[in-house]
Design a protein around this motif. Structure first.
Motif, PDB file in Angstrom:
ATOM      1  N   ASP A 111      -3.186   0.005   1.905  1.00 32.40           N
ATOM      2  CA  ASP A 111      -2.677   0.610   2.846  1.00 32.40           C
ATOM      3  C   ASP A 111      -2.611   2.118   2.697  1.00 32.40           C
ATOM      4  O   ASP A 111      -2.778   3.044   3.531  1.00 32.40           O
ATOM      5  CB  ASP A 111      -1.356   0.328   3.533  1.00 32.40           C
ATOM      6  N   ARG A 112      -2.241   2.352   1.333  1.00 36.35           N
ATOM      7  CA  ARG A 112      -2.068   3.918   0.872  1.00 36.35           C
ATOM      8  C   ARG A 112      -3.410   4.625   1.014  1.00 36.35           C
ATOM      9  O   ARG A 112      -3.379   5.581   1.512  1.00 36.35           O
ATOM     10  CB  ARG A 112      -1.469   3.944  -0.467  1.00 36.35           C
ATOM     11  N   ALA A 113      -4.453   3.827   0.462  1.00 37.93           N
ATOM     12  CA  ALA A 113      -5.836   4.417   0.542  1.00 37.93           C
ATOM     13  C   ALA A 113      -6.255   4.514   1.730  1.00 37.93           C
ATOM     14  O   ALA A 113      -6.987   5.714   2.207  1.00 37.93           O
ATOM     15  CB  ALA A 113      -6.927   3.264  -0.522  1.00 37.93           C
ATOM     16  N   ARG A 114      -6.032   3.691   2.858  1.00 38.08           N
ATOM     17  CA  ARG A 114      -6.403   4.069   4.071  1.00 38.08           C
ATOM     18  C   ARG A 114      -5.730   5.048   4.932  1.00 38.08           C
ATOM     19  O   ARG A 114      -6.411   5.930   5.389  1.00 38.08           O
ATOM     20  CB  ARG A 114      -6.005   2.661   5.102  1.00 38.08           C
ATOM     21  N   VAL A 115      -4.629   5.331   4.198  1.00 38.49           N
ATOM     22  CA  VAL A 115      -3.697   6.529   4.937  1.00 38.49           C
ATOM     23  C   VAL A 115      -4.407   7.686   4.426  1.00 38.49           C
ATOM     24  O   VAL A 115      -4.454   8.684   4.888  1.00 38.49           O
ATOM     25  CB  VAL A 115      -2.271   6.414   4.649  1.00 38.49           C
ATOM     26  N   ARG A 116      -4.504   7.744   3.117  1.00 35.21           N
ATOM     27  CA  ARG A 116      -5.277   9.021   2.472  1.00 35.21           C
ATOM     28  C   ARG A 116      -6.563   9.115   2.854  1.00 35.21           C
ATOM     29  O   ARG A 116      -7.060  10.475   3.150  1.00 35.21           O
ATOM     30  CB  ARG A 116      -5.187   8.863   0.860  1.00 35.21           C
ATOM     31  N   SER A 117      -7.281   8.198   3.287  1.00 32.85           N
ATOM     32  CA  SER A 117      -8.849   8.390   3.656  1.00 32.85           C
ATOM     33  C   SER A 117      -8.667   9.058   4.920  1.00 32.85           C
ATOM     34  O   SER A 117      -9.402   9.966   5.539  1.00 32.85           O
ATOM     35  CB  SER A 117      -9.522   6.861   3.704  1.00 32.85           C
ATOM     36  N   LEU A 118      -7.652   8.617   5.943  1.00 31.56           N
ATOM     37  CA  LEU A 118      -7.656   9.219   7.240  1.00 31.56           C
ATOM     38  C   LEU A 118      -6.962  10.636   7.099  1.00 31.56           C
ATOM     39  O   LEU A 118      -7.753  11.722   7.836  1.00 31.56           O
ATOM     40  CB  LEU A 118      -6.577   8.523   7.985  1.00 31.56           C
ATOM     41  N   ALA A 119      -6.318  10.980   6.227  1.00 26.73           N
ATOM     42  CA  ALA A 119      -5.720  12.142   5.927  1.00 26.73           C
ATOM     43  C   ALA A 119      -6.985  13.279   5.524  1.00 26.73           C
ATOM     44  O   ALA A 119      -6.920  14.231   5.891  1.00 26.73           O
ATOM     45  CB  ALA A 119      -4.502  12.397   5.004  1.00 26.73           C
ATOM     46  N   LEU A 120      -7.417  12.668   4.631  1.00 27.65           N
ATOM     47  CA  LEU A 120      -8.713  13.429   4.009  1.00 27.65           C
ATOM     48  C   LEU A 120      -9.973  13.642   5.128  1.00 27.65           C
ATOM     49  O   LEU A 120     -10.491  14.741   4.917  1.00 27.65           O
ATOM     50  CB  LEU A 120      -9.213  12.791   2.863  1.00 27.65           C
TER      51      LEU A 120
ATOM     52  N   LEU B  16       6.336   8.564   3.466  1.00 27.12           N
ATOM     53  CA  LEU B  16       5.183   9.041   4.191  1.00 27.12           C
ATOM     54  C   LEU B  16       4.121   8.554   3.666  1.00 27.12           C
ATOM     55  O   LEU B  16       2.652   8.680   3.925  1.00 27.12           O
ATOM     56  CB  LEU B  16       5.057  10.688   3.991  1.00 27.12           C
ATOM     57  N   LEU B  17       4.141   7.394   2.873  1.00 26.85           N
ATOM     58  CA  LEU B  17       2.989   6.520   2.367  1.00 26.85           C
ATOM     59  C   LEU B  17       3.378   5.120   2.247  1.00 26.85           C
ATOM     60  O   LEU B  17       4.616   4.748   2.039  1.00 26.85           O
ATOM     61  CB  LEU B  17       2.448   7.087   0.999  1.00 26.85           C
ATOM     62  N   PRO B  18       2.542   4.233   2.852  1.00 26.45           N
ATOM     63  CA  PRO B  18       2.880   2.707   2.775  1.00 26.45           C
ATOM     64  C   PRO B  18       2.790   2.325   1.200  1.00 26.45           C
ATOM     65  O   PRO B  18       2.468   3.025   0.195  1.00 26.45           O
ATOM     66  CB  PRO B  18       1.630   1.993   3.347  1.00 26.45           C
TER      67      PRO B  18
ATOM     68  N   GLY C  34       0.019   1.253  11.177  1.00 21.85           N
ATOM     69  CA  GLY C  34       1.325   0.341  11.633  1.00 21.85           C
ATOM     70  C   GLY C  34       2.198   1.112  12.487  1.00 21.85           C
ATOM     71  O   GLY C  34       1.732   2.316  13.314  1.00 21.85           O
ATOM     72  N   ASP C  35       3.409   0.821  12.380  1.00 22.68           N
ATOM     73  CA  ASP C  35       4.590   1.254  13.206  1.00 22.68           C
ATOM     74  C   ASP C  35       5.286   2.512  12.296  1.00 22.68           C
ATOM     75  O   ASP C  35       6.368   2.856  12.787  1.00 22.68           O
ATOM     76  CB  ASP C  35       5.199   0.337  13.646  1.00 22.68           C
ATOM     77  N   VAL C  36       4.650   2.701  11.255  1.00 22.34           N
ATOM     78  CA  VAL C  36       5.332   3.669  10.350  1.00 22.34           C
ATOM     79  C   VAL C  36       4.719   5.020   9.939  1.00 22.34           C
ATOM     80  O   VAL C  36       3.470   4.972   9.882  1.00 22.34           O
ATOM     81  CB  VAL C  36       5.730   3.107   9.128  1.00 22.34           C
ATOM     82  N   LEU C  37       5.439   6.233  10.286  1.00 21.38           N
ATOM     83  CA  LEU C  37       4.649   7.291  10.027  1.00 21.38           C
ATOM     84  C   LEU C  37       4.154   7.624   8.894  1.00 21.38           C
ATOM     85  O   LEU C  37       4.602   7.186   7.849  1.00 21.38           O
ATOM     86  CB  LEU C  37       5.981   8.745  10.515  1.00 21.38           C
ATOM     87  N   SER C  38       3.159   8.329   8.640  1.00 21.36           N
ATOM     88  CA  SER C  38       2.650   8.545   7.285  1.00 21.36           C
ATOM     89  C   SER C  38       1.777   9.907   7.409  1.00 21.36           C
ATOM     90  O   SER C  38       1.733  10.581   8.321  1.00 21.36           O
ATOM     91  CB  SER C  38       1.351   7.597   6.921  1.00 21.36           C
TER      92      SER C  38
END
Ligand SMILES: N[C@@H](CCC(=O)N[C@@H](CS)C(=O)NCC(=O)O)C(=O)O
Length: 219
Positions: free
Chosen positions: A90-99, A83-85, A159-163
């Motif tokens: 990329d991980r920071a971008r995903v966490r930033s969006l989640a936050l 659930l994390l790249p 991208g094309d992967v769920l997170s």
């Protein structure tokens, strides 16, 4: 087998259900009626002094609160499917969006906040609804501004992967749709949210599919 204290109404508990389903982890959910204040009883506060769901209870392990901490815990323990790249940026971008949702916007629409608006400032039902719809819309508009023009966005937020970003955004989108907040003019958010809602872990976690949920059409 995990024990989850949640509520069909809770967007935060929904995030945890999606992650547990995605990782194929069995759990039993005890439904707390947060609409009538069961989260504020001494017995529930003994479980979580904050008086909020979700709480994930692990046999012979820690008792966890805060949906994002729980998602990260599950990710560390069960990294596949991820659930994390893998890339730090990329991980920071995903966490930033989640936050954006979990830290900045969802807290503003929780029962404790709307209760305070009513008790301390005399807000009526239409004022608290307008408040809630406003902050739901704000979060989704801000996500749209970030996602629409970013090459990193794909089928999903990253991208094309769920997170975890997709889980947190879809929880907020469900809240917005369920409470009739304005969800027009945010095509990327709606596109990604609808792609998530078609997936089995999201369908099984849907608020309307839970025990105690009113029997009305899913939103
Ligand atoms: N940031 C927390 C939010 C927890 C939270 O506020 N949960 C809500 C339901 S979505 C709740 O139980 N609220 C009780 C209240 O506000 O009285 C998380 O993501 O787990």
């Amino acid at each position: 087998m995990y024990k989850l204290y949640g509520s069909w109404l809770s967007l935060a508990a929904y995030r945890v259900r999606v992650a547990l389903n995605f990782k194929q982890l069995p759990y039993d959910e005890e439904m707390i009626d947060i609409a009538v204040g069961d989260q504020l009883t001494p017995s529930f506060r003994a479980l979580n002094p904050q008086g909020a769901v979700p709480v994930l209870v692990i046999k012979d392990g820690p008792q966890l609160t805060q949906s994002l901490a729980i998602l990260e815990f599950l990710e560390e323990l069960y990294p596949q499917p991820p659930l994390l790249p893998s890339e730090p940026g990329d991980r920071a971008r995903v966490r930033s969006l989640a936050l954006l949702f979990v830290a900045d916007h969802h807290p503003l629409i929780t029962p404790r906040v709307t209760r305070h608006l009513v008790d301390q400032f005399g807000a009526n039902d239409s004022a608290t609804m307008a408040w809630t719809q406003y902050w739901l819309r704000q979060s989704l508009e801000q996500a749209e501004a970030r996602l629409a023009s970013d090459k990193a966005t794909g089928t999903f937020c990253q991208g094309d992967v769920l997170s975890i970003a997709d889980i947190c955004m879809t929880s907020q989108l469900l809240g917005a749709r369920g409470l009739q907040a304005d969800t027009t003019g945010i095509p990327t958010v709606n596109r990604i949210g609808d792609a998530c809602l078609r997936l089995d872990p999201f369908a099984r976690a849907h608020p309307r599919a839970q025990r105690g949920a009113p029997k009305v059409a899913p939103q």
